[in-house]
Scaffold this motif. Sequence first.
Motif, short mmCIF file in Angstrom:
data_model
loop_
_atom_site.label_atom_id
_atom_site.label_comp_id
_atom_site.label_asym_id
_atom_site.label_seq_id
_atom_site.Cartn_x
_atom_site.Cartn_y
_atom_site.Cartn_z
N THR A 80 0.83 -1.20 0.00
CA THR A 80 0.00 0.00 0.00
C THR A 80 0.87 1.25 0.00
OG1 THR A 80 -0.18 0.10 2.42
CG2 THR A 80 -1.81 -1.23 1.25
N PRO A 81 0.35 2.34 -0.62
CA PRO A 81 -0.97 2.51 -1.20
C PRO A 81 -1.16 1.67 -2.46
CG PRO A 81 0.38 4.46 -1.62
CD PRO A 81 1.15 3.59 -0.69
N ILE A 82 -2.43 1.27 -2.67
CA ILE A 82 -2.74 0.37 -3.78
C ILE A 82 -4.01 0.84 -4.49
CG2 ILE A 82 -4.15 -1.22 -2.39
CD1 ILE A 82 -1.68 -2.20 -5.22
N PHE A 83 -4.04 0.60 -5.80
CA PHE A 83 -5.27 0.78 -6.57
C PHE A 83 -5.78 -0.60 -6.97
CE2 PHE A 83 -7.68 1.09 -10.50
CZ PHE A 83 -8.61 2.06 -10.16
N MET A 84 -7.11 -0.79 -6.83
CA MET A 84 -7.73 -2.09 -7.11
C MET A 84 -8.59 -2.00 -8.36
SD MET A 84 -8.79 -3.08 -3.16
CE MET A 84 -9.67 -1.54 -2.82
N ILE A 102 -4.57 -6.92 -6.32
CA ILE A 102 -5.89 -7.27 -5.81
C ILE A 102 -6.92 -6.71 -6.78
CG2 ILE A 102 -5.77 -5.20 -4.32
CD1 ILE A 102 -7.77 -6.56 -2.43
N ILE A 103 -8.02 -7.43 -6.97
CA ILE A 103 -9.11 -6.93 -7.81
C ILE A 103 -10.42 -7.01 -7.04
CG2 ILE A 103 -7.98 -7.52 -10.00
CD1 ILE A 103 -9.85 -9.98 -10.16
N MET A 144 -5.99 2.48 0.22
CA MET A 144 -6.58 1.62 -0.82
C MET A 144 -7.63 2.40 -1.60
SD MET A 144 -7.11 -1.71 1.69
CE MET A 144 -7.67 -2.85 0.40
N PHE A 145 -7.65 2.16 -2.91
CA PHE A 145 -8.58 2.83 -3.81
C PHE A 145 -9.17 1.84 -4.80
CE2 PHE A 145 -5.24 5.83 -2.69
CZ PHE A 145 -5.91 7.02 -2.43
N ASP A 146 -10.37 2.17 -5.31
CA ASP A 146 -10.91 1.49 -6.48
C ASP A 146 -11.71 2.50 -7.28
OD1 ASP A 146 -14.15 0.70 -6.52
OD2 ASP A 146 -13.39 1.35 -4.59
N CYS A 147 -11.84 2.28 -8.57
CA CYS A 147 -12.65 3.15 -9.42
C CYS A 147 -12.75 2.50 -10.81
CB CYS A 147 -12.02 4.53 -9.54
SG CYS A 147 -13.10 5.76 -10.31
N VAL A 148 -13.90 2.69 -11.46
CA VAL A 148 -14.07 2.17 -12.82
C VAL A 148 -13.44 3.09 -13.85
CG1 VAL A 148 -16.20 0.94 -12.26
CG2 VAL A 148 -16.33 3.30 -13.11
N ASN A 188 -4.38 2.18 -19.23
CA ASN A 188 -4.84 3.03 -18.13
C ASN A 188 -4.66 2.36 -16.77
OD1 ASN A 188 -5.52 5.26 -19.65
ND2 ASN A 188 -7.72 4.90 -19.58
N LEU A 189 -4.95 1.06 -16.71
CA LEU A 189 -4.76 0.34 -15.45
C LEU A 189 -3.28 0.29 -15.07
CD1 LEU A 189 -7.27 -2.61 -15.90
CD2 LEU A 189 -7.43 -0.77 -14.20
N ALA A 190 -2.42 0.02 -16.05
CA ALA A 190 -0.99 -0.01 -15.79
C ALA A 190 -0.49 1.35 -15.30
CB ALA A 190 -0.23 -0.43 -17.04
#
Length: 379
Positions: free
Chosen positions: A31-35, A59-60, A272-276, A344-346
């Motif tokens: 962390t910090p991590i984007f999921m 992590i997904i 930790m973060f997530d977003c479409v 974009n994910l990379a």
Amino acid sequence: MSQFSFRLEQTEQQNAARAGVLTTPHGDIQTPIFMPVGTGGTVKAVTQRQLATEVEAEIILGNTYHLYLRPGLEVLEAAGGLHKFNHWDRPILTDSGGYQVFSLAASRKISEEGVVFQSHIDGSRHLFTPESVMDIQRTIGADIIMAFDECPPYPSEYRYVKDSMELTHRWLDRCINRLDKAGAKYGYEQTLFPIVQGGTFADLRKASCEYISSKDAVGNAIGGLSVGEPVDMIYEFCALSCEHLPVNKPRYLMGVGTPWDLLECISLGIDMFDCVMPTRNGRNAMLFTTEGVINIDNKKWEFDFSPLDTGIPCETSNYYSKSYLRHLIKSKEILGLTIASIHNLAFYLWLVKTAREHIVSGDFVSWKKEMIPRISRRV
């Protein structure tokens, strides 16, 4: 001994940014991590192998609402859980489905018991309760299970947000009780993250932080932000929440956001973060790069044969040209969606990994100050 732990490795001197390691039954998360968001058991247009090797995702996410409706619990249980069903051997977090249910405002009814909603697929009616949502997530097999909560829209009246927050807290107690009694399903531990609510009212946010902190969960989430409020308000209530959540637990900011949002919120103490956004925007021709934001649909890229972005260590980004991707997108070729999504994910994963390196080296603040204007400009 628990299969979950969180270790802080470094905290910035000039702000609240931190670097840590979250240990789960399916591996460690830096962390910090984007999921990346894999709503229905897949990150759209990207294979699990590409996620692991090119994106380097640790992590997904999966979504309870969507996976419950399709393929359904019978299929997931027969497969041995989502890890085996989609062949992802790293950690998985499942959103409780609360946000999706509450977005169906015209076709759902909230009560103390739970929420009755209509399927967006066939109109059939279903009941989600805190208990059933725990059972569903256990069957999906996520490492990290999210509590069932109500996410009030913005703006909302104080009384509504207060009542909603208190309902979320009562539901949290029911989630904890159910999970404690049910135990592990597939031979590994699953853990629950409570969710802070309280809208954009400081006293409610503080009260919610204090309530969920008392549960001593492995980690805590901040919900109800990025639902229409101004971006400055996101940062304000993110900071407030971090101030009142335990220092020694990971903090997960749900559904946020742009690359510059991530950097700002890392500086406030988010882990930790997530977003479409990276995949959805990529499928709609928007690329995030180390030199700024690109609309690859624009004619200016028609004869640009340079790579998408040599600033990040991603084979796809270094190999395909802007001209070629523009051609694929204009031609509505499926490969274009895959290339844009991987890139974009990379980029997002590179950004949080590099942020971590600068936190550890002690120069995160100066690096962030340089990066935000650069990556947020339109190219």
